[in-house]
Scaffold this motif. Structure first.
Motif, PDB file in Angstrom:
ATOM      1  N   GLY A  91       0.835  -1.216   0.000  1.00 27.37           N
ATOM      2  CA  GLY A  91       0.000   0.000   0.000  1.00 27.37           C
ATOM      3  C   GLY A  91       0.864   1.258   0.000  1.00 27.37           C
ATOM      4  N   GLU A  92       1.998   1.165   0.688  1.00 25.52           N
ATOM      5  CA  GLU A  92       2.937   2.298   0.729  1.00 25.52           C
ATOM      6  C   GLU A  92       3.462   2.577  -0.687  1.00 25.52           C
ATOM      7  N   ALA A  93       3.726   1.505  -1.447  1.00 22.72           N
ATOM      8  CA  ALA A  93       4.191   1.669  -2.831  1.00 22.72           C
ATOM      9  C   ALA A  93       3.099   2.343  -3.665  1.00 22.72           C
ATOM     10  N   PHE A  94       1.835   1.928  -3.468  1.00 26.02           N
ATOM     11  CA  PHE A  94       0.720   2.590  -4.168  1.00 26.02           C
ATOM     12  C   PHE A  94       0.710   4.081  -3.805  1.00 26.02           C
ATOM     13  N   ASP A  95       0.872   4.375  -2.497  1.00 26.42           N
ATOM     14  CA  ASP A  95       0.808   5.767  -2.036  1.00 26.42           C
ATOM     15  C   ASP A  95       1.952   6.599  -2.620  1.00 26.42           C
ATOM     16  N   LYS A  96       3.161   6.002  -2.661  1.00 25.85           N
ATOM     17  CA  LYS A  96       4.319   6.758  -3.146  1.00 25.85           C
ATOM     18  C   LYS A  96       4.235   7.006  -4.653  1.00 25.85           C
ATOM     19  N   ILE A  97       3.795   6.004  -5.404  1.00 26.52           N
ATOM     20  CA  ILE A  97       3.681   6.179  -6.861  1.00 26.52           C
ATOM     21  C   ILE A  97       2.577   7.204  -7.170  1.00 26.52           C
ATOM     22  N   ALA A  98       1.483   7.136  -6.413  1.00 28.67           N
ATOM     23  CA  ALA A  98       0.400   8.105  -6.640  1.00 28.67           C
ATOM     24  C   ALA A  98       0.903   9.522  -6.362  1.00 28.67           C
ATOM     25  N   LYS A  99       1.702   9.673  -5.331  1.00 29.20           N
ATOM     26  CA  LYS A  99       2.250  10.989  -4.991  1.00 29.20           C
ATOM     27  C   LYS A  99       3.151  11.464  -6.137  1.00 29.20           C
ATOM     28  N   PHE A 100       3.986  10.537  -6.625  1.00 31.66           N
ATOM     29  CA  PHE A 100       4.902  10.866  -7.718  1.00 31.66           C
ATOM     30  C   PHE A 100       4.117  11.282  -8.973  1.00 31.66           C
ATOM     31  N   LEU A 101       3.000  10.615  -9.230  1.00 29.62           N
ATOM     32  CA  LEU A 101       2.207  10.921 -10.429  1.00 29.62           C
ATOM     33  C   LEU A 101       1.232  12.083 -10.196  1.00 29.62           C
ATOM     34  N   GLY A 102       1.270  12.632  -8.969  1.00 32.23           N
ATOM     35  CA  GLY A 102       0.407  13.783  -8.661  1.00 32.23           C
ATOM     36  C   GLY A 102      -1.053  13.402  -8.499  1.00 32.23           C
ATOM     37  N   LEU A 103      -1.306  12.177  -7.995  1.00 33.92           N
ATOM     38  CA  LEU A 103      -2.696  11.701  -7.898  1.00 33.92           C
ATOM     39  C   LEU A 103      -3.306  11.888  -6.511  1.00 33.92           C
ATOM     40  N   GLY A 104      -2.515  12.369  -5.553  1.00 36.87           N
ATOM     41  CA  GLY A 104      -3.050  12.610  -4.211  1.00 36.87           C
ATOM     42  C   GLY A 104      -2.928  11.407  -3.289  1.00 36.87           C
ATOM     43  N   PHE A 105      -3.517  11.549  -2.092  1.00 37.31           N
ATOM     44  CA  PHE A 105      -3.404  10.543  -1.030  1.00 37.31           C
ATOM     45  C   PHE A 105      -4.805  10.183  -0.541  1.00 37.31           C
ATOM     46  N   PRO A 106      -5.108   8.937  -0.227  1.00 39.00           N
ATOM     47  CA  PRO A 106      -4.250   7.756  -0.348  1.00 39.00           C
ATOM     48  C   PRO A 106      -4.148   7.309  -1.817  1.00 39.00           C
ATOM     49  N   GLY A 107      -3.033   6.673  -2.126  1.00 43.66           N
ATOM     50  CA  GLY A 107      -2.738   6.359  -3.515  1.00 43.66           C
ATOM     51  C   GLY A 107      -3.499   5.180  -4.087  1.00 43.66           C
ATOM     52  N   GLY A 108      -3.805   4.186  -3.248  1.00 49.26           N
ATOM     53  CA  GLY A 108      -4.436   2.957  -3.752  1.00 49.26           C
ATOM     54  C   GLY A 108      -5.696   3.217  -4.577  1.00 49.26           C
ATOM     55  N   PRO A 109      -6.693   3.903  -3.988  1.00 50.27           N
ATOM     56  CA  PRO A 109      -7.925   4.129  -4.746  1.00 50.27           C
ATOM     57  C   PRO A 109      -7.672   4.969  -6.003  1.00 50.27           C
ATOM     58  N   ALA A 110      -6.763   5.948  -5.916  1.00 53.51           N
ATOM     59  CA  ALA A 110      -6.485   6.831  -7.065  1.00 53.51           C
ATOM     60  C   ALA A 110      -5.846   6.036  -8.206  1.00 53.51           C
ATOM     61  N   ILE A 111      -4.882   5.167  -7.871  1.00 51.03           N
ATOM     62  CA  ILE A 111      -4.224   4.358  -8.909  1.00 51.03           C
ATOM     63  C   ILE A 111      -5.229   3.372  -9.499  1.00 51.03           C
ATOM     64  N   GLU A 112      -6.027   2.765  -8.640  1.00 55.21           N
ATOM     65  CA  GLU A 112      -7.005   1.788  -9.146  1.00 55.21           C
ATOM     66  C   GLU A 112      -7.963   2.448 -10.143  1.00 55.21           C
ATOM     67  N   LYS A 113      -8.406   3.661  -9.813  1.00 52.26           N
ATOM     68  CA  LYS A 113      -9.351   4.373 -10.690  1.00 52.26           C
ATOM     69  C   LYS A 113      -8.697   4.686 -12.039  1.00 52.26           C
ATOM     70  N   LEU A 114      -7.477   5.202 -11.993  1.00 47.61           N
ATOM     71  CA  LEU A 114      -6.774   5.554 -13.230  1.00 47.61           C
ATOM     72  C   LEU A 114      -6.457   4.295 -14.049  1.00 47.61           C
ATOM     73  N   ALA A 115      -6.062   3.236 -13.341  1.00 46.17           N
ATOM     74  CA  ALA A 115      -5.705   1.978 -14.019  1.00 46.17           C
ATOM     75  C   ALA A 115      -6.897   1.406 -14.782  1.00 46.17           C
ATOM     76  N   GLY A 116      -8.093   1.731 -14.322  1.00 40.50           N
ATOM     77  CA  GLY A 116      -9.313   1.253 -14.979  1.00 40.50           C
ATOM     78  C   GLY A 116      -9.414   1.751 -16.423  1.00 40.50           C
ATOM     79  N   HIS A 117      -8.708   2.853 -16.730  1.00 36.75           N
ATOM     80  CA  HIS A 117      -8.739   3.403 -18.100  1.00 36.75           C
ATOM     81  C   HIS A 117      -7.487   3.025 -18.876  1.00 36.75           C
ATOM     82  N   GLY A 118      -6.615   2.205 -18.287  1.00 37.25           N
ATOM     83  CA  GLY A 118      -5.340   1.895 -18.929  1.00 37.25           C
ATOM     84  C   GLY A 118      -5.237   0.461 -19.394  1.00 37.25           C
ATOM     85  N   ASN A 119      -4.118   0.194 -20.076  1.00 34.02           N
ATOM     86  CA  ASN A 119      -3.836  -1.143 -20.579  1.00 34.02           C
ATOM     87  C   ASN A 119      -2.748  -1.755 -19.688  1.00 34.02           C
ATOM     88  N   ARG A 120      -3.084  -2.830 -18.990  1.00 33.04           N
ATOM     89  CA  ARG A 120      -2.130  -3.357 -18.005  1.00 33.04           C
ATOM     90  C   ARG A 120      -0.931  -4.061 -18.632  1.00 33.04           C
TER      91      ARG A 120
END
Ligand code: KG4
Ligand code: ZN
Length: 336
Positions: A162-191
């Protein structure tokens, strides 16, 4: 047995009443908005907020359950594993109530709480099983032999998932907490658009490492040829790499321990892609997989009350000298 649970190990102030596996109330005051502007949890700010709201949260737990103080049989509190200033607030409140109500007090390890989130959510959860607890503060594989009997098989050597999710989200400017933000963005991406490392993916240990994965994402931005990659693809690729490692390590551990079921718990276990990948891989291997109900994934006090009820049944009680310990190994109940 009606147990009041109290949990303040990190940034959630929580109180719950649980009666023989029935969650009568589960009150959680989240501090997310307070810490969001700092991009992560500030321990001093967290403990001060716990002091401010703990009384109201406990009162709300009684009111919404329709129970009075005199009906409580015991009080369970997270006393181990977490931020020291935050733990102290919950432990002090629990001691004061146990003293005033003259009921037993029991200190609970936060990770044991997360294990119980699954036991509470899934009464049919088989034993023994392998439990992955995965959140912002921990990533741990545990052989749950029976409630209270644990063997830690491995954990993270650096960042928690979860810390990795939070740090990557911070790096990408997605805010805190990172998990939900990354999951939402990933929903529009190609894994499969980017190929990221699976750290320790091939090692036979049950340990994890996520800091190299984080560096790999950061380094992508230094590579001019890849700077134009769409953010949703980066989020989806990163999420997939984390999920891949969590699934393969957990299944490897389950095979080594010879169990027929795995459980996943903690804040990251709410992630839809993680649930999907676990369900698919477990189905192929003939393993059962269990997740907590959504309100018991992140930190809560119902899981603490449930763990407390079992420890009390084993005859374990803490004294009014119960201490808050930030870093303690996950202990098994020592049966007399
Ligand atoms: O269990 P928890 O509330 O607190 C700790 O004990 O750490 O977990 C919080 C963690 C955070 O790192 C957060 O980013 C992560 O859980 N998280 C998620 C999701 N929702 C919360 N990670 C991935 N996907 C999510 N949807
Ligand atoms: Zn937690």
């Amino acid at each position: 047995m009606l147990v009041l649970g109290i949990e303040t190990s990190c940034d959630e102030t929580a109180a719950a009443l649980v009666d023989e596996g029935n969650v009568l109330s589960n009150v959680i005051a989240s501090q997310i908005d307070l810490h969001a502007r700092f991009g992560g949890i500030v321990p001093e700010v967290a403990s001060r907020k716990h002091v401010e709201v703990i009384g109201y949260v406990i009162r709300e737990a009684f009111d919404s359950a329709g129970k009075g103080h005199s009906q409580v049989d015991a009080i369970a509190v997270t006393s181990k594993y977490g931020l020291i200033g935050s733990l102290i607030v919950g432990v002090s409140a629990a001691k004061a109530m146990a003293y005033a109500l003259r009921v037993p007090l029991i200190g609970i390890h936060h990770i044991e709480g997360h294990i119980f989130a699954n036991i509470l959510s899934n009464p049919g959860l088989p034993l023994p099983h392998v439990c992955l607890t995965v959140s912002g503060g921990h990533t741990m594989l545990i052989h749950v032999k029976e409630p209270g009997q644990y063997e830690v098989l491995g954990g993270t050597l650096d960042d928690a998932a979860g810390e990795a999710f939070d740090k990557i989200a911070k790096f990408l400017g997605l805010g805190f907490p990172g998990g939900p933000a990354i999951e939402k963005l990933a929903g529009h991406g190609n894994r499969t658009a980017i190929n990221l490392p699976r750290p320790l993916g091939r090692s036979r240990t049950s340990d994890f490492s996520f800091s190299g994965l984080k560096t790999a994402v950061v380094n992508m931005f230094k590579d001019s040829a890849r700077q134009t990659l769409p953010l949703p693809d980066i989020a989806a690729g990163f999420q997939e790499a984390v999920v891949d490692v969590l699934v393969s390590k957990t299944l490897q551990a389950a095979q080594r321990q010879g169990v027929s079921a795995v459980s996943v718990t903690g804040g990251v276990s709410i992630n839809t892609r993680l649930r999907e990948a676990f369900s698919e891989s477990c189905r192929r291997r003939g393993l059962q997989v269990f997740f907590p109900r959504r309100d018991l994934c992140t930190d809560n006090a119902a899981m603490v009350a449930a763990a407390g009820a079992v420890r009390l049944k084993y005859g374990e009680v803490s004294g009014l000298d119960l201490d808050a310990i930030p870093n303690a190994p996950l202990e098994s109940i020592k049966c007399a």
